[in-house]
Design a protein around this motif. Structure first.
Motif: not given
Length: 98
Positions: A72, A83-84, A87-88, A90-91
């Protein structure tokens, strides 16, 4: 550190040999399969009481956190899986050591 070595080796391979073709019958790209393979070594399931004991007395993080915590924080992972941002997985705020 081990994940970074694997990632660098794979990136070097792709640079030298070009993108790999997708495997027939699989919905994952070669880059996605790289990440799945890198995480696969940490697959496991703990009973709740064992997990609690490992968290309290163990010197290493449980496997799931070793994977999630590592990937991540790598932008390439989020990009590869779409991943947005924020988002968890892609913080926006990432931890970087190297």
């Amino acid at each position: 550190m081990e994940e970074l070595k694997k990632r660098s080796a794979y990136q070097e391979y792709v640079r030298d040999n070009g993108e790999e073709p997708s495997l027939p019958g699989l919905k994952y790209t070669p880059k996605q399969l790289f990440w799945i393979s890198a995480a696969n070594i940490w697959c496991g399931k703990y009973r709740p009481e064992v997990l609690k004991l490992r968290l309290q007395a163990g010197s290493h993080s449980p496997a799931q956190f070793r994977v999630i915590g590592t990937v991540s924080n790598l932008e390439e992972f989020g990009e590869t899986f779409g991943c947005s941002p924020g988002s968890p997985m892609r913080p926006a705020k990432k931890c970087s050591v190297w």
